[in-house]
Design an enzyme around this catalytic site. Structure first.
Site, PDB file in Angstrom:
ATOM      1  N   GLY A  76       0.844  -1.196   0.000  1.00 20.48           N
ATOM      2  CA  GLY A  76       0.000   0.000   0.000  1.00 20.48           C
ATOM      3  C   GLY A  76       0.874   1.239   0.000  1.00 20.48           C
ATOM      4  O   GLY A  76       1.482   1.572   1.017  1.00 20.48           O
ATOM      5  N   LEU A  77       0.936   1.924  -1.138  1.00 21.15           N
ATOM      6  CA  LEU A  77       1.840   3.067  -1.287  1.00 21.15           C
ATOM      7  C   LEU A  77       1.064   4.337  -1.607  1.00 21.15           C
ATOM      8  O   LEU A  77       1.435   5.108  -2.495  1.00 21.15           O
ATOM      9  CB  LEU A  77       2.878   2.768  -2.378  1.00 21.15           C
ATOM     10  CG  LEU A  77       3.746   1.531  -2.138  1.00 21.15           C
ATOM     11  CD1 LEU A  77       4.604   1.230  -3.358  1.00 21.15           C
ATOM     12  CD2 LEU A  77       4.618   1.716  -0.900  1.00 21.15           C
TER      13      LEU A  77
ATOM     14  N   MET B 127       0.017   7.935   2.916  1.00 22.01           N
ATOM     15  CA  MET B 127       0.728   7.595   4.153  1.00 22.01           C
ATOM     16  C   MET B 127       1.736   6.474   3.953  1.00 22.01           C
ATOM     17  O   MET B 127       2.858   6.540   4.451  1.00 22.01           O
ATOM     18  CB  MET B 127      -0.272   7.242   5.257  1.00 22.01           C
ATOM     19  CG  MET B 127      -0.988   8.446   5.827  1.00 22.01           C
ATOM     20  SD  MET B 127      -2.076   8.061   7.223  1.00 22.01           S
ATOM     21  CE  MET B 127      -0.903   7.593   8.489  1.00 22.01           C
TER      22      MET B 127
ATOM     23  N   ASN C 288      -6.922   1.844   9.474  1.00 22.88           N
ATOM     24  CA  ASN C 288      -7.955   2.148  10.475  1.00 22.88           C
ATOM     25  C   ASN C 288      -8.983   1.033  10.571  1.00 22.88           C
ATOM     26  O   ASN C 288     -10.192   1.260  10.494  1.00 22.88           O
ATOM     27  CB  ASN C 288      -8.646   3.477  10.145  1.00 22.88           C
ATOM     28  CG  ASN C 288      -7.817   4.674  10.547  1.00 22.88           C
ATOM     29  OD1 ASN C 288      -7.146   4.670  11.575  1.00 22.88           O
ATOM     30  ND2 ASN C 288      -7.841   5.712   9.721  1.00 22.88           N
TER      31      ASN C 288
ATOM     32  N   SER D 121      -1.424   7.847  13.553  1.00 27.21           N
ATOM     33  CA  SER D 121      -1.867   9.225  13.378  1.00 27.21           C
ATOM     34  C   SER D 121      -0.699  10.062  12.877  1.00 27.21           C
ATOM     35  O   SER D 121       0.414   9.937  13.363  1.00 27.21           O
ATOM     36  CB  SER D 121      -2.396   9.791  14.705  1.00 27.21           C
ATOM     37  OG  SER D 121      -2.833  11.126  14.543  1.00 27.21           O
TER      38      SER D 121
ATOM     39  N   GLY E  82      -1.115  11.584   9.301  1.00 31.87           N
ATOM     40  CA  GLY E  82      -1.591  12.076   8.012  1.00 31.87           C
ATOM     41  C   GLY E  82      -0.478  12.400   7.039  1.00 31.87           C
ATOM     42  O   GLY E  82       0.597  11.806   7.065  1.00 31.87           O
TER      43      GLY E  82
ATOM     44  N   LYS F  82      -6.842   4.129  18.924  1.00 30.84           N
ATOM     45  CA  LYS F  82      -6.866   5.056  17.777  1.00 30.84           C
ATOM     46  C   LYS F  82      -8.302   5.413  17.394  1.00 30.84           C
ATOM     47  O   LYS F  82      -8.591   6.549  16.987  1.00 30.84           O
ATOM     48  CB  LYS F  82      -6.141   4.417  16.585  1.00 30.84           C
ATOM     49  CG  LYS F  82      -6.186   5.242  15.280  1.00 30.84           C
ATOM     50  CD  LYS F  82      -5.610   6.640  15.455  1.00 30.84           C
ATOM     51  CE  LYS F  82      -5.238   7.291  14.125  1.00 30.84           C
ATOM     52  NZ  LYS F  82      -6.275   7.316  13.112  1.00 30.84           N
TER      53      LYS F  82
ATOM     54  N   HIS G 145      -9.406   7.989  19.752  1.00 30.31           N
ATOM     55  CA  HIS G 145      -8.624   9.172  19.361  1.00 30.31           C
ATOM     56  C   HIS G 145      -9.345   9.923  18.238  1.00 30.31           C
ATOM     57  O   HIS G 145      -9.517  11.145  18.282  1.00 30.31           O
ATOM     58  CB  HIS G 145      -7.230   8.704  18.917  1.00 30.31           C
ATOM     59  CG  HIS G 145      -6.444   9.692  18.096  1.00 30.31           C
ATOM     60  ND1 HIS G 145      -6.717   9.963  16.765  1.00 30.31           N
ATOM     61  CD2 HIS G 145      -5.352  10.433  18.404  1.00 30.31           C
ATOM     62  CE1 HIS G 145      -5.839  10.836  16.298  1.00 30.31           C
ATOM     63  NE2 HIS G 145      -5.008  11.138  17.272  1.00 30.31           N
TER      64      HIS G 145
ATOM     65  N   GLU H 124     -11.193  13.530  18.107  1.00 30.52           N
ATOM     66  CA  GLU H 124     -10.828  14.468  17.028  1.00 30.52           C
ATOM     67  C   GLU H 124     -12.084  15.101  16.429  1.00 30.52           C
ATOM     68  O   GLU H 124     -12.123  16.306  16.183  1.00 30.52           O
ATOM     69  CB  GLU H 124     -10.044  13.706  15.969  1.00 30.52           C
ATOM     70  CG  GLU H 124      -9.621  14.499  14.755  1.00 30.52           C
ATOM     71  CD  GLU H 124      -8.948  13.583  13.748  1.00 30.52           C
ATOM     72  OE1 GLU H 124      -9.524  13.394  12.653  1.00 30.52           O
ATOM     73  OE2 GLU H 124      -7.875  13.035  14.056  1.00 30.52           O
TER      74      GLU H 124
END
Length: 327
Positions: A7-8, A11, A95, A121, A123, A189, A192, A196
């Site tokens: 996965g490129l 992130m 996630n 976390s 981004g 998360k 979290h 947010e």
């Protein structure tokens, strides 16, 4: 240390870059060959297929998955499970729902494969700022991956130490935490992200009040034509409501005081819903977080300046692009 990255996207690619800067060897694969070619040009070892990818990793293999939660992650884990050996480690840094983590961990444990969930976390800013990580899974597997986490994490930086932490040890001050068994990293998360939502909504509503302070509905002597960018800026300096989200809001308002490039259409990525579901299961009141989630639902039907503030923050910290307003 060697790490495989599947996965490129925004992130995943930046995490590979940060790891290579830190001296790690990265083997990369993505369903989009252009992404693989890009990272190979920057020094990563590329793979042409999943089998080729696995073959280029040294046992015990450590494979980080950075793909969208849900079907994409499920398929990737399943495909890897059919190919990996005892002692190998699958790391889900997306996630995913923590309940899916627990289920996958049990299934993989029967094959001797370790499953580590990492709530990540940071981004689009993570390449330079580092990534805050919340880690769940077998403790020995997490310990084996410590060099990876240490490189990805922000480090102590110039943040003042919390009084009383002088005599404590651990990694939390470096920006990563082993939370506990499988699923706990993504659980932390998840909450979290729920918090947010609430923080962002509070800023959005406050700036919407400022934006309408010159309303014709108000008595003339109580109308104020306020500079929102300057308010955000002054709050960044010594105010109790200062934060990185406020920093991003100040940037957006300085670029365009009316946020005309944002429609006010605000999406949710799922973690907010899961947080509310967890609160219900635990019988914990979560009024603010629930209201913030419902406001995002409403934003898709009617838009206020508050929703534009939310859209601006999401674009600034995560590169999220919301749909434009339909004429």
């Amino acid at each position: 240390m060697q790490l495989g990255m599947i996965g490129l996207g925004r992130m995943g690619a930046n995490m590979v870059r940060r790891l290579m800067r830190g001296g790690h060897e990265c083997v990369v694969w993505d369903v989009n060959p252009d992404n693989v070619k890009q990272m190979a040009g920057e020094g990563a070892l590329s793979a042409e297929s999943l089998d080729d990818f696995i073959g280029k990793l040294t046992q015990p293999r450590a494979i980080w998955i950075m793909v969208p939660a849900g079907n994409a992650t499920e398929k990737t884990v399943t495909d890897l499970a059919a190919r990996l050996k005892t002692g190998d480690i699958i790391i889900d840094g997306g996630n995913s729902n923590y309940k899916d983590d627990a289920r996958r961990a049990i299934a993989l444990r029967e094959k001797g494969i370790n499953y580590v969930d990492v709530g990540t976390s940071g981004g689009v800013w993570g390449l330079e700022r580092g990534y805050c990580m919340m880690i769940g899974g077998p403790e020995d597997a997490a310990r084996h991956l410590d060099p990876i986490f240490k490189t990805l994490a922000p480090g102590r930086g110039d943040i003042n130490r919390t009084p009383g932490r002088e005599n404590t040890s651990g990694t939390v001050e470096d920006g990563y935490l082993y939370c506990g068994p499988s699923g706990s990293g993504h659980f932390v998360k998840m909450v979290h992200n729920g918090i947010e939502y609430g923080l962002m909504q509070a800023y959005a509503e406050g700036f919407d009040i400022f934006h309408n302070a010159n309303s014709k509905e108000l008595a003339e002597e109580l109308r104020y034509d306020l500079n929102l960018a300057d308010i955000a800026e002054v709050w960044r300096r010594g105010s109790v409501v200062s934060s990185w989200l406020l920093d991003l809001t100040a940037m957006a308002l300085l670029e365009d005081k009316e946020l005309s490039n944002y429609s006010g259409f605000v999406q949710d990525s799922g973690e907010g819903r899961w947080t509310i579901q967890a609160a219900i299961e635990e019988a914990v009141p979560a009024e603010v977080l629930s209201a913030a989630l419902y406001t995002r639902f409403r934003s898709r039907q009617e838009h206020t300046f508050a929703e534009k503030i939310l859209s601006a923050m999401r674009q600034k910290f995560g590169g999220h692009l919301e749909p434009r307003t339909r004429d």
